[in-house]
Design a protein around this motif. Structure first.
Motif, PDB file in Angstrom:
ATOM      1  N   LYS A 147       0.841  -1.191   0.000  1.00  0.00           N
ATOM      2  CA  LYS A 147       0.000   0.000   0.000  1.00  0.00           C
ATOM      3  C   LYS A 147       0.882   1.250   0.000  1.00  0.00           C
ATOM      4  CE  LYS A 147      -3.652  -2.634   0.587  1.00  0.00           C
ATOM      5  NZ  LYS A 147      -4.665  -2.476   1.648  1.00  0.00           N
ATOM      6  N   ILE A 148       0.294   2.363  -0.451  1.00  0.00           N
ATOM      7  CA  ILE A 148       0.987   3.647  -0.460  1.00  0.00           C
ATOM      8  C   ILE A 148       0.338   4.581   0.567  1.00  0.00           C
ATOM      9  CG2 ILE A 148       1.543   5.711  -1.814  1.00  0.00           C
ATOM     10  CD1 ILE A 148       3.130   3.251  -2.597  1.00  0.00           C
ATOM     11  N   LYS A 172       0.957   7.428 -10.737  1.00  0.00           N
ATOM     12  CA  LYS A 172       0.773   6.960 -12.117  1.00  0.00           C
ATOM     13  C   LYS A 172       1.846   5.950 -12.508  1.00  0.00           C
ATOM     14  CE  LYS A 172      -0.197  10.214 -15.167  1.00  0.00           C
ATOM     15  NZ  LYS A 172      -0.177  11.543 -15.842  1.00  0.00           N
ATOM     16  N   THR A 173       3.022   6.096 -11.916  1.00  0.00           N
ATOM     17  CA  THR A 173       4.104   5.140 -12.186  1.00  0.00           C
ATOM     18  C   THR A 173       3.939   3.855 -11.376  1.00  0.00           C
ATOM     19  OG1 THR A 173       5.636   6.944 -12.673  1.00  0.00           O
ATOM     20  CG2 THR A 173       6.609   4.817 -12.140  1.00  0.00           C
ATOM     21  N   PHE A 174       3.517   4.000 -10.130  1.00  0.00           N
ATOM     22  CA  PHE A 174       3.425   2.860  -9.212  1.00  0.00           C
ATOM     23  C   PHE A 174       2.271   1.928  -9.559  1.00  0.00           C
ATOM     24  CE2 PHE A 174       2.594   0.585  -5.313  1.00  0.00           C
ATOM     25  CZ  PHE A 174       3.859   0.369  -4.778  1.00  0.00           C
ATOM     26  N   PHE A 175       1.136   2.500  -9.958  1.00  0.00           N
ATOM     27  CA  PHE A 175      -0.052   1.695 -10.233  1.00  0.00           C
ATOM     28  C   PHE A 175      -0.401   1.712 -11.714  1.00  0.00           C
ATOM     29  CE2 PHE A 175      -0.789   3.045  -5.792  1.00  0.00           C
ATOM     30  CZ  PHE A 175      -1.025   1.811  -5.203  1.00  0.00           C
ATOM     31  N   GLU A 176      -0.937   0.591 -12.176  1.00  0.00           N
ATOM     32  CA  GLU A 176      -1.546   0.552 -13.498  1.00  0.00           C
ATOM     33  C   GLU A 176      -3.037   0.797 -13.286  1.00  0.00           C
ATOM     34  OE1 GLU A 176      -2.074  -2.389 -17.386  1.00  0.00           O
ATOM     35  OE2 GLU A 176      -1.073  -3.101 -15.570  1.00  0.00           O
ATOM     36  N   THR A 177      -3.484   1.972 -13.635  1.00  0.00           N
ATOM     37  CA  THR A 177      -4.855   2.357 -13.304  1.00  0.00           C
ATOM     38  C   THR A 177      -5.763   2.295 -14.533  1.00  0.00           C
ATOM     39  OG1 THR A 177      -4.367   4.692 -13.710  1.00  0.00           O
ATOM     40  CG2 THR A 177      -4.087   3.883 -11.463  1.00  0.00           C
TER      41      THR A 177
END
Length: 419
Positions: A147-148, A172-177
């Motif tokens: 988690k962030i 935006k970099t950490f998650f593929e949304t």
């Protein structure tokens, strides 16, 4: 594609006491939505360690991203950093980048760097320091159990700087949304429950990736279609296809889409047709005129108004007959019709609207209780009046009378003289 969920937590007794208005959560949720992250909960907690620890644990159990604002000042009542250390089993250390920025910050302002100010550079050792170039409180990014967690200042312009320049790019970099696409259908003159009945079968057959929400306000209901997926163009097409199916069921009540306000939509139509309008307002006190004139360029179609609050103005300026008021009262079908026809003649406009009512909170009678509103719209050769019964809240009655009057104008322009 998995939907990424966020929770926003505001920290500070001043929020719970109502001493400041929380504008942060609304702005943050809007920005998260733009990048395909859905906010599932907004919470506020005071400056109490046990309560903050509790809400952190709860937020971690239901969200992928926990965004915190507040409690990062230099004084003893700001306990967010110490509480985060306890939650993550960590300790505070002086971050050299933060210290360098804070030192320079005070030097440029010709102010000494006190020990309290120096401690602003202390952050949990496990966090990634996020440079706040608009103030001295740091931003902090934690990665914990997949988690962030992000802690930011509560000062709105500092939070917005960090969200825009540090947090959003990292998320935006950490998650593929996925993409979250919204479309609003704006309706008026129909109740939420009645609207739901009319579109029940359509709603029951919406595709799985499109959800519907009802958003009621003064005399209006917004239908929000929300589609979630990976292809924005396809989502827009899917939503447009569903709108094409539902419009025939509700067309008389639809006045616009998305950000179209009623007065904007009606103004566009007046301008397009080269028509003009004026207003005679009693109970609404000029609010309908305000709705028209707040739209840039409204001078092309809105000619003016008369706020005929006193009966003498209705008679002397608008030409309402004294016997009409004596026999039927100022709040009546007969009076409001003569008001509309009088201001239309006075202003030489194609249309005119009029309002007369008992806004409250007092002044009502058993025959005409508070909230009794008469609305009229006049055009060449035809005047229509409508009675509306509202509640006892004065501000609600004023706004509602104005909305109903402008909507009656909209309907008459479209040739709807009956509904």
């Amino acid at each position: 594609m998995k939907l990424i969920l966020a929770e926003v937590v505001t920290i500070g007794d001043e929020i719970l006491y109502g001493q400041i208005t929380d504008t942060n959560t609304q702005w943050m949720s809007t920005e998260l939505d733009k990048i395909g992250i859905k906010t599932v909960r907004k919470s506020s907690v005071g400056d109490q360690e046990d309560k903050i620890l509790q809400i952190l644990a709860e937020a971690e159990s239901r969200a992928d991203i926990i965004l915190l604002t507040g409690g990062l000042g230099p004084t003893k009542d700001d306990i967010t950093k110490k509480t985060l250390c306890k939650y993550f089993n960590d300790e505070l250390i002086i971050n050299e980048d933060a210290l360098g920025f804070i030192t320079d910050f005070f030097a440029k302002r010709g102010r000494p760097l006190t020990e309290i100010n120096r401690l602003q550079a202390a952050v949990p050792s496990r966090c990634t320091y996020l440079a706040n170039k608009t103030g001295t409180a740091p931003g902090m990014w934690f990665e914990h159990n997949g988690k962030i967690f992000v802690s930011m200042p509560g000062v709105p312009h500092e939070m917005k700087y960090l969200m825009t320049n540090e947090v959003i790019p990292r998320l935006k970099t950490f998650f593929e949304t996925p993409i979250i696409y919204h479309k609003l259908i704006r309706t008026i003159g129909v109740g939420e429950s009645f609207l739901a009945e009319k579109i029940e079968n359509w709603e029951d057959n919406l595709p799985e990736h499109i959800k519907l929400a009802y958003l009621p306000s003064f005399g209006q209901v917004k239908l929000r279609l929300t589609a979630v997926g990976s292809d924005e163009n396809q989502l827009k097409k899917d939503v447009d296809d569903e709108i094409e199916k539902v419009l025939p069921l509700i067309q008389p009540f639809v006045f616009g889409f998305d950000t179209d306000d009623l007065e904007v939509a009606v103004g566009k139509e007046l301008k397009k047709r080269g028509l003009t309008v004026s207003a005679a307002e009693s109970c609404s006190g000029g609010y309908a005129s305000h709705m028209f004139t707040k739209v840039p360029g409204s001078s092309a179609y809105f000619m003016g108004s008369v706020v005929s609050y006193d009966n003498s103005v209705k008679i002397k300026v608008l030409g309402v007959k004294p016997e009409t008021i004596e026999e039927h009262g100022a709040v009546s079908e007969e009076t409001v019709i003569q008001m509309a026809e009088g201001v239309r003649k006075l202003m030489k406009t194609d249309f005119a609207i009029a309002t007369s009512g008992i806004a409250g909170p007092d002044g009502g009678t058993p025959e005409k209780p508070v909230g009794t509103l008469w609305i009229a719209c006049a055009m060449e050769g035809r005047t229509i009046a409508r009675k509306v019964q509202m509640a006892t809240q004065r501000d609600v009655n004023i706004q509602y009378a104005s909305v109903v009057a402008i909507n009656l104008l909209r309907k008459m322009m479209n040739g709807d003289y009956e509904s």
